[in-house]
Design an enzyme around this catalytic site. Sequence first.
Site, PDB file in Angstrom:
ATOM      1  N   GLY A 186      16.582  38.769  45.137  1.00  0.00           N
ATOM      2  CA  GLY A 186      15.882  37.595  44.389  1.00  0.00           C
ATOM      3  C   GLY A 186      16.110  36.476  45.069  1.00  0.00           C
ATOM      4  O   GLY A 186      16.214  35.115  44.214  1.00  0.00           O
ATOM      5  N   ALA A 187      15.934  36.192  46.203  1.00  0.00           N
ATOM      6  CA  ALA A 187      16.249  34.986  46.934  1.00  0.00           C
ATOM      7  C   ALA A 187      15.002  34.068  47.301  1.00  0.00           C
ATOM      8  O   ALA A 187      15.068  33.186  47.988  1.00  0.00           O
ATOM      9  CB  ALA A 187      16.970  35.191  48.429  1.00  0.00           C
ATOM     10  N   SER A 188      13.755  34.479  46.798  1.00  0.00           N
ATOM     11  CA  SER A 188      12.564  33.752  47.167  1.00  0.00           C
ATOM     12  C   SER A 188      12.414  32.182  46.540  1.00  0.00           C
ATOM     13  O   SER A 188      11.897  31.357  47.258  1.00  0.00           O
ATOM     14  CB  SER A 188      11.179  34.461  46.542  1.00  0.00           C
ATOM     15  OG  SER A 188      11.044  34.721  45.409  1.00  0.00           O
ATOM     16  N   ARG A 189      13.261  31.998  45.407  1.00  0.00           N
ATOM     17  CA  ARG A 189      13.374  30.676  45.002  1.00  0.00           C
ATOM     18  C   ARG A 189      14.707  30.588  43.828  1.00  0.00           C
ATOM     19  O   ARG A 189      15.247  31.518  43.838  1.00  0.00           O
ATOM     20  CB  ARG A 189      12.021  30.375  44.176  1.00  0.00           C
ATOM     21  CG  ARG A 189      11.803  31.309  42.948  1.00  0.00           C
ATOM     22  CD  ARG A 189      10.286  31.042  42.101  1.00  0.00           C
ATOM     23  NE  ARG A 189       9.433  31.490  42.833  1.00  0.00           N
ATOM     24  CZ  ARG A 189       8.543  30.612  43.458  1.00  0.00           C
ATOM     25  NH1 ARG A 189       8.665  29.189  43.415  1.00  0.00           N
ATOM     26  NH2 ARG A 189       7.355  30.825  44.198  1.00  0.00           N
ATOM     27  N   TYR A 231      17.210  40.763  27.952  1.00  0.00           N
ATOM     28  CA  TYR A 231      17.655  39.833  28.834  1.00  0.00           C
ATOM     29  C   TYR A 231      19.188  39.708  28.617  1.00  0.00           C
ATOM     30  O   TYR A 231      20.125  40.086  29.552  1.00  0.00           O
ATOM     31  CB  TYR A 231      17.157  38.539  28.753  1.00  0.00           C
ATOM     32  CG  TYR A 231      17.685  37.718  30.017  1.00  0.00           C
ATOM     33  CD1 TYR A 231      17.189  37.913  31.414  1.00  0.00           C
ATOM     34  CD2 TYR A 231      18.627  36.900  29.888  1.00  0.00           C
ATOM     35  CE1 TYR A 231      17.624  37.109  32.383  1.00  0.00           C
ATOM     36  CE2 TYR A 231      19.055  35.849  30.732  1.00  0.00           C
ATOM     37  CZ  TYR A 231      18.420  36.115  32.073  1.00  0.00           C
ATOM     38  OH  TYR A 231      19.116  35.330  33.386  1.00  0.00           O
ATOM     39  N   LYS A 258      22.470  41.135  30.905  1.00  0.00           N
ATOM     40  CA  LYS A 258      23.403  40.675  31.739  1.00  0.00           C
ATOM     41  C   LYS A 258      24.765  40.960  30.995  1.00  0.00           C
ATOM     42  O   LYS A 258      25.719  40.872  31.944  1.00  0.00           O
ATOM     43  CB  LYS A 258      23.025  39.086  31.329  1.00  0.00           C
ATOM     44  CG  LYS A 258      21.932  38.608  32.115  1.00  0.00           C
ATOM     45  CD  LYS A 258      21.960  38.782  33.630  1.00  0.00           C
ATOM     46  CE  LYS A 258      20.694  38.299  34.321  1.00  0.00           C
ATOM     47  NZ  LYS A 258      20.780  38.249  35.935  1.00  0.00           N
TER      48      LYS A 258
END
Length: 253
Positions: free
Chosen positions: A8-11, A158, A162
């Site tokens: 999940g490193a796109s932003r 969510y 987590k």
Amino acid sequence: MSRVLVTGASRGIGRAVALAFATNGDRVAVHYASDIEAAQRTRELLPGEGHALIGANLAEPDAAQRVMAAAVEALGGVDILINNAAVATSPRTEHSIARVDYAHWRQIWRQMLEVNLLGAVDLTYLFSRHLIDRGAGGRVINIGSRGAFRGEPDFPAYAASKAALHAFGQSMAQALAPHAIAVTSVAPGFIGTERQESKLAGTEGNRVRAQSPFGRVGTPEEVAAAVLYLASPEAEWASGSILDLNGASHLRT
């Protein structure tokens, strides 16, 4: 130099974490689900050479295997896994029990659990076996949430995903310590990512900032700095811990 897979490193937090490791001299595999343009921008921002882009939707059954195999091939091995990919809270994923129908309720629960929890579970297994087979130690760092402790009434899936991720990390900390693999989690509060800019600029912004006695929200860079520490050799003894990063907006007892 370490070899790091950041999901999940796109932003947002993922991009900041990838940048922190690259600035530290490490090589990074930048995973993204669908936004290749944002992921390419992350890759362009990383100093150094030898970084990689890996695209896959972690909700798909074989995605974790493809991601880990691609990261190992591109980097020549992986030493650190950052489980950051998640289906985030947004108007599209809101599922307050009083406002959604049963079909939407089921859809969001399964979508969030598949990515937020089971994607990380699968990658952790594959990464750990990669290290064990190499006879090498390493680090797993999970990006959890304050919501796991205080509750998320409009986004219960969510919060549950987590909370489960935190518990999974603690189980793995005990299981993997004999193999010199340390496992930790961070639990950020509200973080001022690009996705939250409109919310912070609107009428709700002051209410969000007032959650913390510092009168502000956290930054992706603050989360990245904590992750970089937890990945360091000096942080092995922190294995099993969950680090709160919420500006004293929620205090656990």
